[in-house]
Scaffold this motif. Structure first.
Motif, PDB file in Angstrom:
ATOM      1  N   ALA A   1       0.820  -1.214   0.000  1.00 41.28           N
ATOM      2  CA  ALA A   1       0.000   0.000   0.000  1.00 41.28           C
ATOM      3  C   ALA A   1       0.854   1.264   0.000  1.00 41.28           C
ATOM      4  CB  ALA A   1      -0.937  -0.006   1.208  1.00 41.28           C
ATOM      5  N   ARG A   2       1.924   1.274   0.785  1.00 40.25           N
ATOM      6  CA  ARG A   2       2.789   2.457   0.839  1.00 40.25           C
ATOM      7  C   ARG A   2       3.414   2.740  -0.513  1.00 40.25           C
ATOM      8  NH1 ARG A   2       8.479   3.929   2.139  1.00 40.25           N
ATOM      9  NH2 ARG A   2       9.047   1.754   1.737  1.00 40.25           N
ATOM     10  N   LEU A   3       4.004   1.722  -1.119  1.00 43.70           N
ATOM     11  CA  LEU A   3       4.662   1.916  -2.407  1.00 43.70           C
ATOM     12  C   LEU A   3       3.654   2.226  -3.508  1.00 43.70           C
ATOM     13  CD1 LEU A   3       7.370  -0.907  -2.298  1.00 43.70           C
ATOM     14  CD2 LEU A   3       7.638   1.526  -1.770  1.00 43.70           C
ATOM     15  N   LYS A   4       2.483   1.620  -3.428  1.00 49.02           N
ATOM     16  CA  LYS A   4       1.441   1.888  -4.425  1.00 49.02           C
ATOM     17  C   LYS A   4       1.031   3.355  -4.384  1.00 49.02           C
ATOM     18  CE  LYS A   4      -3.183   0.391  -5.849  1.00 49.02           C
ATOM     19  NZ  LYS A   4      -4.313  -0.531  -5.549  1.00 49.02           N
ATOM     20  N   ASN A   5       0.851   3.896  -3.181  1.00 44.75           N
ATOM     21  CA  ASN A   5       0.457   5.302  -3.048  1.00 44.75           C
ATOM     22  C   ASN A   5       1.557   6.239  -3.524  1.00 44.75           C
ATOM     23  OD1 ASN A   5      -2.056   4.646  -2.006  1.00 44.75           O
ATOM     24  ND2 ASN A   5      -1.371   4.732   0.122  1.00 44.75           N
ATOM     25  N   LEU A   6       2.797   5.939  -3.156  1.00 37.48           N
ATOM     26  CA  LEU A   6       3.912   6.789  -3.563  1.00 37.48           C
ATOM     27  C   LEU A   6       4.102   6.732  -5.078  1.00 37.48           C
ATOM     28  CD1 LEU A   6       6.444   5.939  -0.701  1.00 37.48           C
ATOM     29  CD2 LEU A   6       5.235   8.109  -1.035  1.00 37.48           C
ATOM     30  N   PHE A   7       3.951   5.541  -5.657  1.00 40.72           N
ATOM     31  CA  PHE A   7       4.083   5.403  -7.111  1.00 40.72           C
ATOM     32  C   PHE A   7       2.990   6.198  -7.814  1.00 40.72           C
ATOM     33  CE2 PHE A   7       3.571   3.526 -11.263  1.00 40.72           C
ATOM     34  CZ  PHE A   7       4.857   3.177 -11.654  1.00 40.72           C
ATOM     35  N   GLY A   8       1.751   6.074  -7.335  1.00 42.46           N
ATOM     36  CA  GLY A   8       0.643   6.801  -7.945  1.00 42.46           C
ATOM     37  C   GLY A   8       0.831   8.304  -7.864  1.00 42.46           C
ATOM     38  N   ALA A   9       1.323   8.775  -6.702  1.00 42.42           N
ATOM     39  CA  ALA A   9       1.530  10.219  -6.529  1.00 42.42           C
ATOM     40  C   ALA A   9       2.611  10.733  -7.476  1.00 42.42           C
ATOM     41  CB  ALA A   9       1.907  10.512  -5.076  1.00 42.42           C
ATOM     42  N   GLU A  10       3.714   9.984  -7.604  1.00 46.32           N
ATOM     43  CA  GLU A  10       4.792  10.430  -8.486  1.00 46.32           C
ATOM     44  C   GLU A  10       4.407  10.309  -9.954  1.00 46.32           C
ATOM     45  OE1 GLU A  10       7.690  12.011  -8.289  1.00 46.32           O
ATOM     46  OE2 GLU A  10       7.203  12.341  -6.179  1.00 46.32           O
ATOM     47  N   GLN A  11       3.626   9.307 -10.276  1.00 41.36           N
ATOM     48  CA  GLN A  11       3.151   9.164 -11.655  1.00 41.36           C
ATOM     49  C   GLN A  11       2.263  10.338 -12.038  1.00 41.36           C
ATOM     50  OE1 GLN A  11       0.621   5.677 -12.532  1.00 41.36           O
ATOM     51  NE2 GLN A  11       2.065   5.182 -14.160  1.00 41.36           N
ATOM     52  N   ALA A  12       1.375  10.742 -11.113  1.00 42.65           N
ATOM     53  CA  ALA A  12       0.495  11.893 -11.366  1.00 42.65           C
ATOM     54  C   ALA A  12       1.309  13.179 -11.474  1.00 42.65           C
ATOM     55  CB  ALA A  12      -0.542  12.006 -10.258  1.00 42.65           C
ATOM     56  N   ALA A  13       2.308  13.319 -10.578  1.00 47.63           N
ATOM     57  CA  ALA A  13       3.151  14.515 -10.605  1.00 47.63           C
ATOM     58  C   ALA A  13       3.922  14.611 -11.917  1.00 47.63           C
ATOM     59  CB  ALA A  13       4.118  14.501  -9.423  1.00 47.63           C
TER      60      ALA A  13
END
Length: 329
Positions: A262-274
């Motif tokens: 969950a942690r890595l999924k959220n961080l990946f999604g945030a950086e992908q959006a950024a």
């Protein structure tokens, strides 16, 4: 983990040396080879001896211009030497190039075959190299766990090409699992930027400031370890994303790794959006740089320039997105 004495030498970053981007290019020579069009990337499917011969022929051509250890090929050969004694005997018995023989000595050590390495080295006047590798206790493939040495990614990628074992790819990605949130985010950002713009980490027409910002953030002028860990994380994503376009095993392993935590999924999604917002910002900056004809376009140019600069200087995705809100006013 012991450092390999014949691996890439990372230059010391003193106050007088600020050319970070050229150094980043040196961090991933093996990854560039791995992402090429050669048969090595798909060797494990058919395990053709002709493919091995073609790979060694390419390595011989690299000898004149070598600047760094060909880590991907070393990992590839090490896995072959470890798992296929017959192929190992064929390869070692037919090599005409002194340079390739030296690579094969390293590969034998990486395969966890020190006795064979010493015998082969003695037969080919490479005992001094063997002595250095033995004294350094060069880590075999089974003990390689990437952290702050980017070439370790390439070793495991090469081993994957020889075996098709997804556990090798997961071992590369495990570096993300043990990194803190900031390092994960910055590693992902570096990976996205490399995938789109190359090791310079800069879009055309933009100043190459991200590498300098990372150096300052992680105090690389006094200790390179944290900076190199971010680069190791970034080059891992860059290499694996590139290879996943043609390798379903890597694609599946990469997707599952970031989706199951969950942690890595959220961080990946945030950086992908950024990164998506950054691409929009620089597109608008490029559009309006020369063709601004009114106040609205001037304002768009200024806001998007600000957004891109925040992102390039390691600002959060939310901070970099804030100037977008001004476009709605």
């Amino acid at each position: 983990m012991s450092r390999n004495p014949v691996s890439v030498r990372f230059p010391k970053l003193t106050a007088a040396r600020v050319a970070i981007a050229p150094m980043i290019v040196q961090l991933c020579p093996g990854a560039a080879f791995a992402a090429g069009d050669g048969c090595m990337a798909s060797y494990y499917r058919a395990k053709s001896p002709a493919c091995v011969d073609d790979t060694l022929a390419q390595l011989r051509q690299m000898a004149a211009n070598r600047q760094a250890e060909p880590s991907t090929i070393i990992g590839f050969l090490a896995e072959l030497f470890r798992t296929s004694p017959r192929e190992r005997e064929r390869i070692l018995g037919a090599e005409p190039s002194d340079y390739v023989k030296s690579v094969e000595v390293v590969s034998l050590y990486r395969a966890g075959l020190p006795d064979e390495a010493q015998k082969f080295a003695a037969t080919n006047n490479l005992s001094s190299l063997s002595d250095k590798l033995r004294a350094a206790r060069i880590a075999p493939l089974d003990a390689v766990k990437p952290s702050s040495i980017p070439s370790d990614n390439d070793l495991l990628i090469g081993a994957y090409m020889a075996s098709g074992d997804p556990a090798l790819i997961r071992r590369i990605l495990d570096n993300y699992a043990s990194a803190d949130d900031a390092m994960v985010s910055h590693g992902l950002r570096v990976g996205f930027m490399m995938s789109k713009f190359g090791p310079g980490l800069a879009a055309k027409g933009r100043d190459a400031v991200m590498a300098k910002a990372l150096c300052e953030k992680y105090e690389c002028k006094t200790d390179q370890t944290k900076f190199l860990r971010v680069m190791t994380l970034g080059t891992a994503l860059w290499s694996l994303q590139s290879l996943s376009a043609q390798d379903e095993g890597i694609k599946k392993t990469l997707s599952e790794f970031f989706s199951r935590d969950a942690r890595l999924k959220n961080l990946f999604g945030a950086e992908q959006a950024a990164f998506g917002n950054y691409m929009t910002a620089i597109m608008l900056v490029s559009t309006f740089r020369k063709d601004r004809t009114g106040t609205d376009q001037d304002r768009t140019f200024e806001l998007m320039s600000k957004s891109a600069s925040i992102y390039e200087n390691l600002g959060s995705g939310n901070d970099a997105f804030e100037p977008f809100q001004g476009l709605k006013k």
